[in-house]
Design a protein around this motif. Structure first.
Motif, PDB file in Angstrom:
ATOM      1  N   ILE A 227     -16.689 -31.896 -16.655  1.00 26.58           N
ATOM      2  CA  ILE A 227     -17.302 -30.163 -16.971  1.00 26.58           C
ATOM      3  C   ILE A 227     -18.134 -30.356 -17.889  1.00 26.58           C
ATOM      4  O   ILE A 227     -19.091 -28.727 -16.906  1.00 26.58           O
ATOM      5  N   ALA A 228     -19.143 -31.384 -18.179  1.00 29.11           N
ATOM      6  CA  ALA A 228     -20.606 -31.371 -18.675  1.00 29.11           C
ATOM      7  C   ALA A 228     -20.927 -31.103 -16.885  1.00 29.11           C
ATOM      8  O   ALA A 228     -22.629 -30.737 -16.696  1.00 29.11           O
ATOM      9  N   ALA A 229     -20.193 -31.659 -16.074  1.00 27.85           N
ATOM     10  CA  ALA A 229     -21.120 -32.203 -14.512  1.00 27.85           C
ATOM     11  C   ALA A 229     -21.215 -30.498 -13.931  1.00 27.85           C
ATOM     12  O   ALA A 229     -22.565 -30.446 -13.054  1.00 27.85           O
ATOM     13  N   ALA A 230     -20.222 -30.225 -14.244  1.00 31.19           N
ATOM     14  CA  ALA A 230     -20.217 -28.665 -13.672  1.00 31.19           C
ATOM     15  C   ALA A 230     -20.712 -27.620 -14.166  1.00 31.19           C
ATOM     16  O   ALA A 230     -21.554 -26.769 -13.929  1.00 31.19           O
ATOM     17  N   VAL A 231     -21.154 -27.682 -15.486  1.00 32.09           N
ATOM     18  CA  VAL A 231     -22.297 -27.008 -15.921  1.00 32.09           C
ATOM     19  C   VAL A 231     -23.304 -27.379 -15.314  1.00 32.09           C
ATOM     20  O   VAL A 231     -24.159 -26.614 -15.359  1.00 32.09           O
ATOM     21  N   CYS A 232     -23.864 -28.517 -15.120  1.00 31.16           N
ATOM     22  CA  CYS A 232     -25.244 -28.900 -14.763  1.00 31.16           C
ATOM     23  C   CYS A 232     -25.140 -28.725 -13.389  1.00 31.16           C
ATOM     24  O   CYS A 232     -26.805 -27.873 -13.438  1.00 31.16           O
ATOM     25  N   ALA A 233     -24.028 -28.264 -12.526  1.00 32.67           N
ATOM     26  CA  ALA A 233     -24.674 -27.800 -11.302  1.00 32.67           C
ATOM     27  C   ALA A 233     -24.817 -26.202 -11.669  1.00 32.67           C
ATOM     28  O   ALA A 233     -25.284 -26.012 -10.460  1.00 32.67           O
ATOM     29  N   ALA A 234     -23.540 -25.961 -12.039  1.00 31.09           N
ATOM     30  CA  ALA A 234     -24.097 -24.049 -12.285  1.00 31.09           C
ATOM     31  C   ALA A 234     -25.719 -24.076 -12.840  1.00 31.09           C
ATOM     32  O   ALA A 234     -25.869 -23.130 -12.246  1.00 31.09           O
ATOM     33  N   GLU A 235     -25.526 -24.924 -13.927  1.00 34.50           N
ATOM     34  CA  GLU A 235     -27.282 -24.978 -14.089  1.00 34.50           C
ATOM     35  C   GLU A 235     -28.100 -24.752 -13.488  1.00 34.50           C
ATOM     36  O   GLU A 235     -29.379 -24.155 -13.346  1.00 34.50           O
ATOM     37  N   ARG A 236     -28.080 -25.779 -12.571  1.00 29.71           N
ATOM     38  CA  ARG A 236     -28.722 -25.950 -10.694  1.00 29.71           C
ATOM     39  C   ARG A 236     -28.564 -25.001  -9.494  1.00 29.71           C
ATOM     40  O   ARG A 236     -29.244 -25.213  -8.470  1.00 29.71           O
ATOM     41  N   GLY A 237     -27.462 -23.764  -9.914  1.00 30.80           N
ATOM     42  CA  GLY A 237     -27.659 -22.940  -8.411  1.00 30.80           C
ATOM     43  C   GLY A 237     -26.026 -23.071  -8.092  1.00 30.80           C
ATOM     44  O   GLY A 237     -26.260 -22.184  -7.186  1.00 30.80           O
ATOM     45  N   ASP A 251     -13.907 -21.657 -18.869  1.00 38.18           N
ATOM     46  CA  ASP A 251     -13.741 -21.886 -20.702  1.00 38.18           C
ATOM     47  C   ASP A 251     -15.856 -22.196 -20.638  1.00 38.18           C
ATOM     48  O   ASP A 251     -16.398 -21.499 -21.040  1.00 38.18           O
ATOM     49  N   ALA A 252     -15.640 -23.812 -19.951  1.00 35.26           N
ATOM     50  CA  ALA A 252     -17.026 -24.171 -19.778  1.00 35.26           C
ATOM     51  C   ALA A 252     -17.984 -22.993 -19.724  1.00 35.26           C
ATOM     52  O   ALA A 252     -19.279 -22.814 -20.255  1.00 35.26           O
ATOM     53  N   LEU A 253     -17.944 -22.588 -18.499  1.00 39.68           N
ATOM     54  CA  LEU A 253     -18.829 -22.223 -17.657  1.00 39.68           C
ATOM     55  C   LEU A 253     -18.752 -20.824 -18.053  1.00 39.68           C
ATOM     56  O   LEU A 253     -20.044 -19.854 -17.746  1.00 39.68           O
ATOM     57  N   LYS A 254     -17.879 -19.539 -18.881  1.00 43.48           N
ATOM     58  CA  LYS A 254     -18.071 -18.417 -19.363  1.00 43.48           C
ATOM     59  C   LYS A 254     -19.113 -18.471 -20.339  1.00 43.48           C
ATOM     60  O   LYS A 254     -19.895 -17.572 -21.163  1.00 43.48           O
ATOM     61  N   TRP A 256     -21.544 -21.025 -21.308  1.00 43.37           N
ATOM     62  CA  TRP A 256     -22.718 -21.478 -20.587  1.00 43.37           C
ATOM     63  C   TRP A 256     -23.172 -19.825 -20.257  1.00 43.37           C
ATOM     64  O   TRP A 256     -24.647 -19.523 -20.204  1.00 43.37           O
ATOM     65  N   SER A 257     -22.088 -19.341 -19.397  1.00 43.24           N
ATOM     66  CA  SER A 257     -23.095 -17.701 -18.519  1.00 43.24           C
ATOM     67  C   SER A 257     -22.838 -16.320 -19.461  1.00 43.24           C
ATOM     68  O   SER A 257     -24.686 -16.191 -19.885  1.00 43.24           O
ATOM     69  N   ALA A 258     -22.876 -16.889 -20.920  1.00 43.17           N
ATOM     70  CA  ALA A 258     -22.737 -15.988 -22.309  1.00 43.17           C
ATOM     71  C   ALA A 258     -24.085 -15.739 -22.465  1.00 43.17           C
ATOM     72  O   ALA A 258     -24.983 -15.515 -23.123  1.00 43.17           O
ATOM     73  N   THR A 259     -24.732 -17.814 -22.989  1.00 40.51           N
ATOM     74  CA  THR A 259     -25.795 -17.515 -23.374  1.00 40.51           C
ATOM     75  C   THR A 259     -26.752 -17.716 -22.558  1.00 40.51           C
ATOM     76  O   THR A 259     -27.968 -17.198 -23.147  1.00 40.51           O
ATOM     77  N   ARG A 260     -26.801 -17.889 -21.293  1.00 39.13           N
ATOM     78  CA  ARG A 260     -27.751 -16.918 -20.368  1.00 39.13           C
ATOM     79  C   ARG A 260     -28.455 -15.765 -20.251  1.00 39.13           C
ATOM     80  O   ARG A 260     -29.072 -15.664 -20.315  1.00 39.13           O
ATOM     81  N   ALA A 261     -26.770 -14.810 -20.537  1.00 41.33           N
ATOM     82  CA  ALA A 261     -27.213 -13.540 -20.630  1.00 41.33           C
ATOM     83  C   ALA A 261     -27.573 -13.440 -22.112  1.00 41.33           C
ATOM     84  O   ALA A 261     -28.868 -12.680 -22.012  1.00 41.33           O
ATOM     85  N   ALA A 262     -27.453 -14.261 -22.953  1.00 39.64           N
ATOM     86  CA  ALA A 262     -27.874 -13.287 -24.299  1.00 39.64           C
ATOM     87  C   ALA A 262     -29.086 -13.803 -24.248  1.00 39.64           C
ATOM     88  O   ALA A 262     -30.803 -13.227 -24.764  1.00 39.64           O
ATOM     89  N   ALA A 263     -29.247 -15.262 -23.424  1.00 39.07           N
ATOM     90  CA  ALA A 263     -30.857 -15.804 -23.468  1.00 39.07           C
ATOM     91  C   ALA A 263     -32.563 -14.736 -22.522  1.00 39.07           C
ATOM     92  O   ALA A 263     -33.472 -14.637 -22.929  1.00 39.07           O
ATOM     93  N   ARG A 264     -31.762 -13.930 -21.767  1.00 39.18           N
ATOM     94  CA  ARG A 264     -32.125 -13.046 -21.020  1.00 39.18           C
ATOM     95  C   ARG A 264     -32.242 -11.398 -21.884  1.00 39.18           C
ATOM     96  O   ARG A 264     -33.215 -11.480 -21.373  1.00 39.18           O
ATOM     97  N   ARG A 265     -31.621 -11.596 -22.362  1.00 42.95           N
ATOM     98  CA  ARG A 265     -31.535  -9.636 -23.182  1.00 42.95           C
ATOM     99  C   ARG A 265     -32.351 -10.078 -24.967  1.00 42.95           C
ATOM    100  O   ARG A 265     -33.124  -9.651 -25.117  1.00 42.95           O
ATOM    101  N   SER A 266     -32.874 -11.017 -24.681  1.00 42.14           N
ATOM    102  CA  SER A 266     -34.156 -12.085 -26.238  1.00 42.14           C
ATOM    103  C   SER A 266     -35.433 -12.066 -25.637  1.00 42.14           C
ATOM    104  O   SER A 266     -35.724 -11.937 -24.248  1.00 42.14           O
TER     105      SER A 266
END
Length: 266
Positions: A227-237, A251-254, A256-266
């Motif tokens: 799961i950690a590797a999957a998030v690393c891969a997603a983070e790298r595109g 679940d893990a990617l959800k 990660w995706s929610a955190t990225r969306a919040a970062a874009r809004r702030s």
């Protein structure tokens, strides 16, 4: 991409889904867990794996594709044999995932005139010998990218539309632990295409590169690391992440995706 191995000898789940009923139940489970694609494999490609006879591979995968083609999600077939590619496409497969990157004689001809997606993977050597000795590269990222450029150009020149292509750097296929983590760290650089790179598939789930860092020698104990590797891969595109543990990865990617969306809004 959920992994569905209908093999007796895959490194993590060999023998678990060799019976068609078990395979169908696992496919249904992955669908409910949130898989976007199911990748069906009838021949193990673990290090040291022997080849499987054509008729055996066909008997394992074609009835399963026929049973699943009404499941309302794309089906991928993990094969390098042109005969299996043709039969899988006729049975309803939507994607060919080829560890040999369509280098086998007749492979490009088998897929050229279809509309299916094509994933070309980098591999140094072949499954039986790829981890024998010490795999060597001048520059693993540049060498893998050069190979993927060559293979995708071969497909394009054969008349395959660019939008059908996906590439895979081939984690664990003729690489040391250091090579694998270098590729993961520089994942975007492995994709051909310049400013419009091709989509990348990352297949790291439960692999020994994770055990080398965590000390987990049993593949089924590497879920958290996967799961950690999957998030690393997603983070790298990575556009497609090929996994055994669909629910946990989704679940893990959800998150990660929610955190990225919040970062874009702030």
């Amino acid at each position: 991409m959920g992994i569905l191995n209908v093999t007796p000898d895959s490194f993590s789940d060999g023998g678990s889904y060799i019976a068609q009923g078990d395979a169908l139940r696992q496919a249904e489970r992955m669908l409910l867990d949130g898989a976007d694609i199911i990748d069906i494999g009838g021949e193990s490609t673990r290090p040291g794996a022997p080849p499987v006879a054509l008729d055996d591979e066909l008997a394992r995968v074609i009835p399963l594709i026929e049973q699943l083609r009404g499941a309302n999600l794309p089906l991928s077939i993990d094969t390098y044999k042109p005969e299996v590619m043709r039969a899988a496409l006729a049975a309803g497969a939507d994607m060919i995932n080829d560890i040999w990157a369509f280098r086998m004689p007749g492979a490009i001809d088998a897929v050229r005139d279809s509309a299916c997606a094509l994933c070309a993977m980098h591999m140094l050597g072949e499954p039986r010998t790829m981890q024998v000795g010490e795999p060597a590269y001048r520059d693993v990222v540049a060498d893998v990218r050069a190979f993927l450029v060559e293979r995708t150009e071969a497909l394009l020149q054969a008349g395959v539309a660019r939008q059908r292509l996906v590439v895979d750097p081939g984690f664990g296929f003729g690489k040391t632990v250091e090579h694998n983590y270098t590729l993961l760290a520089h994942l975007p650089e492995t994709a051909p295409g310049g400013t419009a790179p091709l989509p990348v598939l990352a297949g790291i789930s439960r692999k020994s590169m994770l055990g080398a860092v965590t000390g987990r020698t049993v593949a089924s104990e590497r879920v958290a690391a996967s799961i950690a590797a999957a998030v690393c891969a997603a983070e790298r595109g990575a556009s497609i992440i090929r996994v055994h543990d669909v629910a946990q990865t989704v679940d893990a990617l959800k998150i990660w995706s929610a955190t990225r969306a919040a970062a874009r809004r702030s």
